[in-house]
Scaffold this motif. Structure first.
Motif, PDB file in Angstrom:
ATOM      1  N   LEU A  50       0.843  -1.204   0.000  1.00  0.00           N
ATOM      2  CA  LEU A  50       0.000   0.000   0.000  1.00  0.00           C
ATOM      3  C   LEU A  50       0.875   1.250   0.000  1.00  0.00           C
ATOM      4  O   LEU A  50       0.462   2.302  -0.476  1.00  0.00           O
ATOM      5  CB  LEU A  50      -0.932   0.016   1.219  1.00  0.00           C
ATOM      6  CG  LEU A  50      -2.023  -1.049   1.247  1.00  0.00           C
ATOM      7  CD1 LEU A  50      -2.769  -1.023   2.572  1.00  0.00           C
ATOM      8  CD2 LEU A  50      -2.999  -0.852   0.100  1.00  0.00           C
ATOM      9  N   GLU A  70       0.208  -1.072  -9.082  1.00  0.00           N
ATOM     10  CA  GLU A  70      -0.982  -1.284  -8.259  1.00  0.00           C
ATOM     11  C   GLU A  70      -1.817  -2.460  -8.788  1.00  0.00           C
ATOM     12  O   GLU A  70      -2.267  -3.306  -8.019  1.00  0.00           O
ATOM     13  CB  GLU A  70      -1.799   0.017  -8.245  1.00  0.00           C
ATOM     14  CG  GLU A  70      -3.046  -0.011  -7.389  1.00  0.00           C
ATOM     15  CD  GLU A  70      -2.779   0.202  -5.899  1.00  0.00           C
ATOM     16  OE1 GLU A  70      -1.624   0.458  -5.514  1.00  0.00           O
ATOM     17  OE2 GLU A  70      -3.741   0.095  -5.127  1.00  0.00           O
ATOM     18  N   ARG A  77      -2.098  -9.244  -3.041  1.00  0.00           N
ATOM     19  CA  ARG A  77      -2.747  -8.849  -1.784  1.00  0.00           C
ATOM     20  C   ARG A  77      -3.822  -9.826  -1.357  1.00  0.00           C
ATOM     21  O   ARG A  77      -4.127  -9.946  -0.174  1.00  0.00           O
ATOM     22  CB  ARG A  77      -3.369  -7.458  -1.944  1.00  0.00           C
ATOM     23  CG  ARG A  77      -2.329  -6.356  -1.981  1.00  0.00           C
ATOM     24  CD  ARG A  77      -2.990  -5.022  -2.195  1.00  0.00           C
ATOM     25  NE  ARG A  77      -2.007  -3.988  -2.445  1.00  0.00           N
ATOM     26  CZ  ARG A  77      -2.259  -2.875  -3.119  1.00  0.00           C
ATOM     27  NH1 ARG A  77      -3.465  -2.674  -3.621  1.00  0.00           N
ATOM     28  NH2 ARG A  77      -1.323  -1.973  -3.300  1.00  0.00           N
ATOM     29  N   PHE A  84      -7.823  -3.919   9.761  1.00  0.00           N
ATOM     30  CA  PHE A  84      -7.310  -2.579  10.043  1.00  0.00           C
ATOM     31  C   PHE A  84      -7.569  -2.181  11.489  1.00  0.00           C
ATOM     32  O   PHE A  84      -8.486  -2.695  12.139  1.00  0.00           O
ATOM     33  CB  PHE A  84      -7.960  -1.565   9.101  1.00  0.00           C
ATOM     34  CG  PHE A  84      -7.421  -1.640   7.700  1.00  0.00           C
ATOM     35  CD1 PHE A  84      -6.339  -0.872   7.316  1.00  0.00           C
ATOM     36  CD2 PHE A  84      -7.992  -2.491   6.772  1.00  0.00           C
ATOM     37  CE1 PHE A  84      -5.833  -0.951   6.035  1.00  0.00           C
ATOM     38  CE2 PHE A  84      -7.498  -2.580   5.475  1.00  0.00           C
ATOM     39  CZ  PHE A  84      -6.414  -1.810   5.110  1.00  0.00           C
ATOM     40  N   PHE A 102     -16.147  -7.743  -1.349  1.00  0.00           N
ATOM     41  CA  PHE A 102     -14.956  -7.998  -2.166  1.00  0.00           C
ATOM     42  C   PHE A 102     -15.056  -9.290  -2.972  1.00  0.00           C
ATOM     43  O   PHE A 102     -14.415  -9.428  -3.998  1.00  0.00           O
ATOM     44  CB  PHE A 102     -13.703  -7.984  -1.299  1.00  0.00           C
ATOM     45  CG  PHE A 102     -13.356  -6.602  -0.835  1.00  0.00           C
ATOM     46  CD1 PHE A 102     -12.939  -5.647  -1.745  1.00  0.00           C
ATOM     47  CD2 PHE A 102     -13.479  -6.246   0.488  1.00  0.00           C
ATOM     48  CE1 PHE A 102     -12.633  -4.361  -1.335  1.00  0.00           C
ATOM     49  CE2 PHE A 102     -13.179  -4.968   0.910  1.00  0.00           C
ATOM     50  CZ  PHE A 102     -12.751  -4.019  -0.005  1.00  0.00           C
ATOM     51  N   GLU A 105     -16.904  -8.107  -5.884  1.00  0.00           N
ATOM     52  CA  GLU A 105     -16.048  -7.213  -6.650  1.00  0.00           C
ATOM     53  C   GLU A 105     -15.019  -7.955  -7.480  1.00  0.00           C
ATOM     54  O   GLU A 105     -14.818  -7.662  -8.644  1.00  0.00           O
ATOM     55  CB  GLU A 105     -15.274  -6.305  -5.678  1.00  0.00           C
ATOM     56  CG  GLU A 105     -15.990  -5.064  -5.274  1.00  0.00           C
ATOM     57  CD  GLU A 105     -15.896  -4.020  -6.351  1.00  0.00           C
ATOM     58  OE1 GLU A 105     -16.973  -3.585  -6.780  1.00  0.00           O
ATOM     59  OE2 GLU A 105     -14.806  -3.649  -6.770  1.00  0.00           O
ATOM     60  N   ASN A 106     -14.322  -8.860  -6.830  1.00  0.00           N
ATOM     61  CA  ASN A 106     -13.064  -9.323  -7.410  1.00  0.00           C
ATOM     62  C   ASN A 106     -13.022 -10.790  -7.789  1.00  0.00           C
ATOM     63  O   ASN A 106     -12.019 -11.259  -8.293  1.00  0.00           O
ATOM     64  CB  ASN A 106     -11.923  -9.014  -6.435  1.00  0.00           C
ATOM     65  CG  ASN A 106     -11.821  -7.527  -6.174  1.00  0.00           C
ATOM     66  OD1 ASN A 106     -12.070  -6.737  -7.067  1.00  0.00           O
ATOM     67  ND2 ASN A 106     -11.493  -7.147  -4.961  1.00  0.00           N
TER      68      ASN A 106
ATOM     69  N   ALA B 143      -8.510  -0.025   2.716  1.00  0.00           N
ATOM     70  CA  ALA B 143      -9.131  -1.354   2.713  1.00  0.00           C
ATOM     71  C   ALA B 143      -9.513  -1.756   1.290  1.00  0.00           C
ATOM     72  O   ALA B 143      -9.298  -2.895   0.893  1.00  0.00           O
ATOM     73  CB  ALA B 143     -10.355  -1.371   3.617  1.00  0.00           C
ATOM     74  N   LEU B 144     -10.060  -0.810   0.516  1.00  0.00           N
ATOM     75  CA  LEU B 144     -10.387  -1.133  -0.874  1.00  0.00           C
ATOM     76  C   LEU B 144      -9.143  -1.628  -1.598  1.00  0.00           C
ATOM     77  O   LEU B 144      -9.154  -2.679  -2.241  1.00  0.00           O
ATOM     78  CB  LEU B 144     -10.940   0.107  -1.593  1.00  0.00           C
ATOM     79  CG  LEU B 144     -12.372   0.505  -1.258  1.00  0.00           C
ATOM     80  CD1 LEU B 144     -12.698   1.869  -1.827  1.00  0.00           C
ATOM     81  CD2 LEU B 144     -13.343  -0.528  -1.829  1.00  0.00           C
ATOM     82  N   ARG B 145      -8.056  -0.875  -1.439  1.00  0.00           N
ATOM     83  CA  ARG B 145      -6.819  -1.267  -2.132  1.00  0.00           C
ATOM     84  C   ARG B 145      -6.303  -2.602  -1.599  1.00  0.00           C
ATOM     85  O   ARG B 145      -5.853  -3.449  -2.371  1.00  0.00           O
ATOM     86  CB  ARG B 145      -5.748  -0.194  -1.946  1.00  0.00           C
ATOM     87  CG  ARG B 145      -6.092   1.115  -2.634  1.00  0.00           C
ATOM     88  CD  ARG B 145      -5.037   2.174  -2.340  1.00  0.00           C
ATOM     89  NE  ARG B 145      -3.727   1.774  -2.824  1.00  0.00           N
ATOM     90  CZ  ARG B 145      -2.580   2.186  -2.280  1.00  0.00           C
ATOM     91  NH1 ARG B 145      -2.585   2.980  -1.238  1.00  0.00           N
ATOM     92  NH2 ARG B 145      -1.441   1.789  -2.788  1.00  0.00           N
ATOM     93  N   THR B 149      -9.456  -3.692  -4.866  1.00  0.00           N
ATOM     94  CA  THR B 149     -10.393  -2.866  -5.626  1.00  0.00           C
ATOM     95  C   THR B 149      -9.781  -1.480  -5.820  1.00  0.00           C
ATOM     96  O   THR B 149      -9.253  -0.904  -4.872  1.00  0.00           O
ATOM     97  CB  THR B 149     -11.723  -2.749  -4.865  1.00  0.00           C
ATOM     98  OG1 THR B 149     -12.351  -4.024  -4.846  1.00  0.00           O
ATOM     99  CG2 THR B 149     -12.665  -1.765  -5.540  1.00  0.00           C
TER     100      THR B 149
END
Ligand SMILES: Nc1ncnc2c1ncn2[C@@H]1O[C@H](COP(=O)(O)OP(=O)(O)O)[C@@H](O)[C@H]1O
Ligand SMILES: [Mg+2]
Lengths: 244, 272
Positions: A50, A70, A77, A84, A102, A105-106, B143-145, B149
């Motif tokens: 990050l 990225e 990742r 967090f 997610f 999303e992914n 968190a997205l990264r 995303t």
């Protein structure tokens, strides 16, 4: 396996990390202990790519990710789940939406598989009945468990915890710590736990690295911490306070 | 670095100031560079906006429907004010029949779009700045990264697309409201026959008047969305930091709206 090799990092003029090297093996729980503001969260963000170090290399499962773009990092990742410090749940989404986000999303998974995995995490985190609640209506310990559930959603083999027990009451802290231990026993997961609380280290960590003033001053199995001679470690062992 | 002015004297201060200036200039160019990449990525993700159509719709509602009242209120008040003031001026020259022409040009070309831009920068821009800033400091953007995303595609591009789509009808509605409130004032304050008012509006409006006015909509949409979102992404230092970055977003985007307003008019009017 995650390796940091001779990492130095500055924010502006301020040096945060100075030639830090660390190795985190699979299937072990490694704690990184240090006072607030020493750069613990920074280390986790380096591991995920990050942020980029000024010097040194970050290697994940043999792949040097230091200068990766990225987009190519996204794949890497997903091998790691991150919890967090403040949970970073999406506050406009319900608990089950947070858990499923997610995946939708992914991953190109059928919706039935998405809801199967979400239900699995809900059960694991003991959140049955709270699926449709917003994060704000949950207690701190429950929110933390949602964040852990989300971190597990891609079935990673390593999970990164940023101060998992900070701000929780003793009972919730204990619950979270036993959850972390059970993850390794039942799922063979490795973990990195960044913390400023000594009890976390003695409760779950196999090994511990102590970060102080930008440098690693101790890195060994947890039991050896008692024998360490560094004055900072001596002082935290005697009064358990890290706010130095 | 820590030498005090008294010990080094005036001559010691100059290099110190130069170092500071140098650092600030570097920071400025670094920020500009970052902003450039940020904007580029927001535009490059537009083809992916389909995927986030729900977010586009949400944002369209926020910057379109929810902003409509404030845009209409400002259009109506500027139309009415212009009609009154310009009418008084024209009366001195016995040219009150020109009232429609002069107010319609001001509303459509200049003050209408400008006021709309400023209102949207306050309303849509501040919301973007605060929302994204709060997401940044609560690590939701990280968190997205962290979970793979792209936060720009997910958070910024839908806002950009929504603003690009919605600012045009907003401009049209604001023009319509502004002109009608001017016509109302012309009739009831200046006792000007509506026929005379509208007669001096329509036949004389040239395409370039509309080009100027409507070109400003997408330009403002881009400025407001990107500047406020960028500042939100840069927020740091807790809730006070969100406040700072939101204010910065509004101030910078309002300033840029003012500048862009001038240049769009200048460039179009000189070339058409
Ligand atoms: N983006 C940033 N820009 C500038 N300084 C930062 C940034 N992020 C963190 N810092 C500073 O770097 C230091 C280490 O931060 P962090 O890794 O969050 O510490 P920890 O997690 O150990 O409390 C802190 O003093 C913090 O203020
Ligand atoms: Mg931290």
């Amino acid at each position: 396996m995650i390796e940091l090799k001779n990492i130095s990092l500055k924010y502006g003029e301020r040096e945060i990390l100075n030639n830090v090297s660390l190795t985190i093996n699979d299937n072990t729980i490694k704690a990184i202990l240090g006072p607030s503001g020493v750069g613990k969260s920074t280390i986790l963000k380096l591991m995920l790519g990050l942020i980029k170090p000024n010097k040194g290399r970050v290697i994940v499962d043999g792949t040097d990710i230091t200068h990766m773009t990225e987009t190519s990092l996204y794949e890497i990742r997903r091998k790691m789940g991150m919890v967090f410090q403040g949970n970073a749940l999406f506050d406009s989404m319900t608990i089950s939406q947070n858990l499923g986000f997610f995946l939708r999303e992914n991953m190109k998974l059928p919706e039935s598989e998405v809801s199967r995995r979400v239900t699995e995490q809900i059960q694991f985190a003991g959140l049955e009945g709270y699926e449709e609640q917003l994060p704000e209506s949950l207690s701190g310990g429950m929110r933390r468990r949602v964040a852990i559930g989300r971190a597990l959603i891609f079935k990673p083999h390593m999970i990164l915890f940023d101060e998992p027990t900070a701000g929780l009451d003793p009972v919730s802290s204990k619950k979270i710590l036993s959850l972390i231990s059970s993850l390794r026993k039942n799922n063979n997961l490795g973990a990195v736990i960044v913390t400023h609380i000594l009890d976390d280290v003695f409760n779950v960590a196999d090994s511990v690295a102590v970060l102080y003033k930008g440098e690693i001053i101790f890195d060994d199995v947890t039991d050896k911490l008692h024998e360490a001679q560094h004055p900072f470690i001596r002082s935290i062992l005697s009064d358990k306070i890290l706010e130095l | 670095m820590k030498s005090s002015p008294s010990s080094t004297g005036t001559f010691g201060l100059i290099p110190l100031l130069l170092t500071k200036l140098n650092r600030e200039a570097k920071e400025f160019f670094f920020t500009m560079q970052e902003f450039f990449w940020f904007s580029l990525r927001a535009f490059l993700a537009i083809p992916k906006a389909k995927r986030y159509w729900r977010d586009v719709l949400d944002q369209a509602k926020i910057c379109g429907a929810d902003s409509l009242p404030i845009v209409l209120v400002s259009a109506i008040s500027i139309g009415a004010l212009l009609a009154i003031e310009v009418g008084n001026l024209l009366e001195d020259f016995g040219a009150k029949t020109m009232l429609g022409r002069s107010t319609s040009i001001s509303v459509i070309r200049e003050l209408g779009p400008l006021l709309m831009g400023l209102m949207l920068s306050a309303r849509f821009g501040s919301r973007n700045g605060a929302e994204l800033g709060a997401m940044q400091i609560s690590e939701q953007i990280d968190a997205l990264r962290a979970f793979g995303t792209d936060p720009i595609a997910k958070l910024v591009t839908p806002r950009l697309v929504a603003a690009l789509i919605m600012f045009l009808p907003l401009t049209a509605l604001s023009d319509f409201a502004g002109l009608n409130s001017a016509a109302y004032m012309a009739e009831h304050y200046h006792r000007l026959d509506p026929g005379i008012f509208w007669n001096s509006v329509y036949p004389r409006l040239a395409p370039k008047d509309f080009v100027v006015g409507f070109l400003k909509a997408p330009v403002f949409a881009i400025i407001i969305t990107l500047v406020s979102s960028f500042n939100g992404f840069l927020a740091k230092g807790g809730t006070a930091g969100v406040g700072r970055s939101t204010i910065k977003g509004i101030v910078v985007s309002s300033g840029l709206v003012l500048i862009a307003n001038f240049y769009v008019s200048k460039i179009v009017l000189e070339n058409m």
